[in-house]
Enzyme design. Structure first.
Site, short mmCIF file in Angstrom:
data_model
loop_
_atom_site.label_atom_id
_atom_site.label_comp_id
_atom_site.label_asym_id
_atom_site.label_seq_id
_atom_site.Cartn_x
_atom_site.Cartn_y
_atom_site.Cartn_z
N TYR A 18 0.84 -1.20 0.00
CA TYR A 18 0.00 0.00 0.00
C TYR A 18 0.88 1.25 0.00
O TYR A 18 0.67 2.18 -0.78
CB TYR A 18 -0.93 -0.02 1.22
N HIS A 22 1.44 4.06 -3.12
CA HIS A 22 1.21 5.49 -2.93
C HIS A 22 2.48 6.31 -3.12
O HIS A 22 2.41 7.45 -3.57
CB HIS A 22 0.56 5.76 -1.57
N TYR A 41 -3.87 16.14 1.23
CA TYR A 41 -4.48 14.83 1.44
C TYR A 41 -3.45 13.92 2.10
O TYR A 41 -2.36 13.74 1.58
CB TYR A 41 -4.91 14.29 0.09
N TRP A 76 -7.12 2.90 -10.65
CA TRP A 76 -6.47 2.95 -9.34
C TRP A 76 -7.20 2.04 -8.35
O TRP A 76 -6.58 1.26 -7.63
CB TRP A 76 -6.42 4.39 -8.82
N TRP A 77 -8.52 2.13 -8.33
CA TRP A 77 -9.29 1.27 -7.42
C TRP A 77 -9.05 -0.19 -7.73
O TRP A 77 -8.89 -1.00 -6.82
CB TRP A 77 -10.77 1.60 -7.51
#
EC number: 5.1.3.32
Length: 104
Positions: A18, A22, A41, A76-77
């Site tokens: 993860y 990112h 963000y 992306w999802w």
């Protein structure tokens, strides 16, 4: 500007992937997020539960509601789905968080 906070759930053992994904976030996704009015963000990890806590600021008005229809967001999802809990359409399961204290 409006602050939004929410929780997502990472699958056990997936933090390294993860984080790496990112760290290598696609420039076209960054562009789409910024175009939607998203600013500052950040996503935080709770090691005890593998919960992810996200906080972002968004412009008013914003275009966040249009993000799910963008091909880059869908890709992306799909890419992130093996690492976290998702809805049937591939979107991450999101639990909104209520602000109960703010020190300005």
């Amino acid at each position: 500007m409006e602050k939004i906070a929410f929780r997502m759930q990472l699958k056990t053992g997936c933090l390294a992937d993860y984080r790496r994904r990112h760290d290598e976030i696609w420039p076209e996704l960054v562009e789409a997020l910024k175009a939607a009015g998203i600013r500052d963000y950040s996503i935080h990890h709770d090691a005890a539960t593998d919960a992810l806590f996200a906080v972002l600021w968004r412009d008013d008005p914003h275009g966040m509601d249009d993000l799910p229809s963008l091909p880059v967001m869908r890709r992306w999802w799909d890419w992130m789905a093996p690492l976290m809990e998702t809805e049937a359409d591939g979107a991450p399961v999101v639990w909104p968080l209520e602000t109960v204290f703010h020190l300005d």
